[in-house]
Design a protein around this motif. Structure first.
Motif, PDB file in Angstrom:
ATOM      1  N   GLY A 107     -33.047  87.129  40.380  1.00 54.34           N
ATOM      2  CA  GLY A 107     -34.370  86.791  40.964  1.00 54.34           C
ATOM      3  C   GLY A 107     -34.148  86.286  42.182  1.00 54.34           C
ATOM      4  O   GLY A 107     -33.511  85.093  42.321  1.00 54.34           O
TER       5      GLY A 107
ATOM      6  N   VAL B   7     -36.780  85.126  44.072  1.00 54.49           N
ATOM      7  CA  VAL B   7     -38.130  84.228  44.242  1.00 54.49           C
ATOM      8  C   VAL B   7     -38.441  83.779  42.961  1.00 54.49           C
ATOM      9  O   VAL B   7     -38.456  84.315  41.967  1.00 54.49           O
TER      10      VAL B   7
ATOM     11  N   SER C 292     -41.389  81.392  41.329  1.00 55.39           N
ATOM     12  CA  SER C 292     -42.701  80.781  41.509  1.00 55.39           C
ATOM     13  C   SER C 292     -42.729  79.055  41.172  1.00 55.39           C
ATOM     14  O   SER C 292     -42.084  78.728  40.321  1.00 55.39           O
TER      15      SER C 292
ATOM     16  N   ASP D  67     -42.738  94.924  46.628  1.00 60.27           N
ATOM     17  CA  ASP D  67     -43.262  94.096  45.534  1.00 60.27           C
ATOM     18  C   ASP D  67     -42.605  92.869  45.398  1.00 60.27           C
ATOM     19  O   ASP D  67     -42.609  91.892  45.787  1.00 60.27           O
ATOM     20  N   THR D  68     -41.393  92.924  44.359  1.00 66.27           N
ATOM     21  CA  THR D  68     -40.682  91.733  44.260  1.00 66.27           C
ATOM     22  C   THR D  68     -39.116  92.051  44.589  1.00 66.27           C
ATOM     23  O   THR D  68     -38.559  93.029  44.784  1.00 66.27           O
ATOM     24  N   SER D  69     -38.713  90.938  45.078  1.00 58.65           N
ATOM     25  CA  SER D  69     -37.236  91.110  45.813  1.00 58.65           C
ATOM     26  C   SER D  69     -36.228  90.143  44.636  1.00 58.65           C
ATOM     27  O   SER D  69     -36.580  89.220  43.991  1.00 58.65           O
ATOM     28  N   PHE D  70     -34.945  90.888  44.635  1.00 59.52           N
ATOM     29  CA  PHE D  70     -33.759  90.051  43.824  1.00 59.52           C
ATOM     30  C   PHE D  70     -32.491  90.210  44.784  1.00 59.52           C
ATOM     31  O   PHE D  70     -32.517  91.080  45.734  1.00 59.52           O
TER      32      PHE D  70
ATOM     33  N   HIS E  59     -38.932 101.725  38.348  1.00 57.45           N
ATOM     34  CA  HIS E  59     -39.144 101.353  39.605  1.00 57.45           C
ATOM     35  C   HIS E  59     -38.559 102.097  40.781  1.00 57.45           C
ATOM     36  O   HIS E  59     -37.444 102.408  40.818  1.00 57.45           O
TER      37      HIS E  59
ATOM     38  N   CYS F 202     -37.188 101.641  44.534  1.00 55.83           N
ATOM     39  CA  CYS F 202     -36.712 100.312  45.149  1.00 55.83           C
ATOM     40  C   CYS F 202     -36.191 100.658  46.414  1.00 55.83           C
ATOM     41  O   CYS F 202     -35.717 101.665  46.810  1.00 55.83           O
TER      42      CYS F 202
ATOM     43  N   SER G 187     -35.312  95.292  46.590  1.00 56.73           N
ATOM     44  CA  SER G 187     -36.851  95.054  46.566  1.00 56.73           C
ATOM     45  C   SER G 187     -37.387  96.264  45.817  1.00 56.73           C
ATOM     46  O   SER G 187     -37.303  97.326  46.144  1.00 56.73           O
ATOM     47  N   THR G 188     -38.243  96.006  44.642  1.00 55.87           N
ATOM     48  CA  THR G 188     -38.870  97.072  44.013  1.00 55.87           C
ATOM     49  C   THR G 188     -40.100  97.439  44.892  1.00 55.87           C
ATOM     50  O   THR G 188     -40.844  96.404  45.803  1.00 55.87           O
TER      51      THR G 188
END
Length: 315
Positions: A23, A25, A27, A108-111, A148, A150, A162-163
């Motif tokens: 991951g 990011v 929270s 959306d979300t980054s890894f 996803h 990506c 990143s998705t």
């Protein structure tokens, strides 16, 4: 050290690169627990069957889906994984595109994509090639039984995945009610003034200069509340115990202070006899300690023959 959320391979054409996905990011939002206001205990969420009201053990919980016509379908995790077993272990890059053509709303979300042991050179080679070409890879990835779209792009010294949202998940402006309003005309002078304002405030973006102020305020408030509640739980400090000697000394000092105040006001001195009569033995001891004569005040007796100190009957 964080643990990888996925382990597999990144493939494009004949090339396969072992990777580990972490991951990128985390929270930092303040998360509150639900508690009982009476005793502060945590509130538990239980899995309860809506038909009989009984609690359901986790091993008897399955995934369900409602079709458009209202029919209910249940599936297991194993059945979902079997639908696309190859993609569950491979990130397959299909095309390399210009990143400027990718709408930022889709991200959306980054890894972080980290190389497996022994694949460091191939990992660095792909990152350098993407950076030199100005392209990013677009592919498909399955995580937690969900497919996803990506994007794989160079970032710092490595790669970031990143998705992307599906196109039908993004709300178009044409669907908003405000889009039907007439577009306002822009005057040239207004545009020029706005451009000057933007130029005057232009600077390099430094994320460290924009901390989460709201989170800091919440944490500071919680720290103050914890200290206040700790003081409340300890309760008020008990009053110090006063020994008989201290009480007697305080009474005597009170008599002396009233005498000084009377002298300054030109009034007659208050009688000390009453104070000595209340504590005759203490008064005698005070005088002996000062080396003077022992006063012999008259003793007052109660009707039943017991002295006013609550001691033995008077002789």
């Amino acid at each position: 050290m964080s643990r990888p959320v996925w382990v597999g391979s990144l493939s494009f054409g004949p090339v396969t690169l072992p990777v580990r996905v972490h991951g990128a990011v985390v929270s930092r939002q303040v998360q509150f627990h639900l508690r009982h206001d009476a005793d502060g205990a945590c509130i538990q969420n239980k899995r309860v069957c809506s038909a009989d009201g009984e609690e359901v053990p986790l091993e008897h919980v399955v995934r369900g889906y409602t079709l458009a016509d209202g029919r209910q379908v249940t599936v297991t995790s194993g059945e979902l994984e079997a639908l696309d077993p190859m993609a569950s272990q491979v990130i397959a890059l299909e095309k390399f595109v210009d990143p400027a053509r990718v709408d930022s709303l889709l991200v959306d979300t980054s890894f972080h994509l980290m190389p497996a042991k022994g694949a460091e050179h191939a990992h660095a080679l792909l990152a350098a090639a993407l950076r030199e070409s100005g392209r990013v890879g677009v592919g498909r990835w399955v995580l937690y039984q969900k497919g996803h779209l990506c994007l794989v792009r160079p970032h710092a010294r490595g790669l970031v995945l990143s998705t992307l949202h599906a196109v039908d998940e993004v709300v178009s402006r044409e669907q908003l009610s405000e889009q039907g309003m007439a577009e306002a005309a822009v005057e040239p002078g207004e545009l020029e003034a706005t451009l000057r304002l933007i130029e005057a405030r232009s600077a390099d973006f430094e994320p460290g200069r924009y901390p989460d102020v709201h989170r800091e305020r919440v944490l500071a408030f919680l720290e103050r509340r914890a200290r206040a509640q700790a003081r409340t739980r300890r309760g008020p400090r008990p009053a110090p115990e006063v020994t008989p000697r201290e009480a007697e000394t305080g009474a005597l000092l009170g008599v002396l202070e009233r005498g000084v105040a009377a002298l300054r006001a030109g009034q007659p001195l208050p009688s000390v006899e009453g104070a000595l009569r209340l504590r005759p033995r203490v008064a005698a001891r005070e005088v002996r300690e000062r080396g003077g004569d022992t006063p012999t005040p008259e003793r007052e007796s109660t009707p039943d023959g017991v002295d006013d100190e609550g001691g033995e009957p008077a002789p």
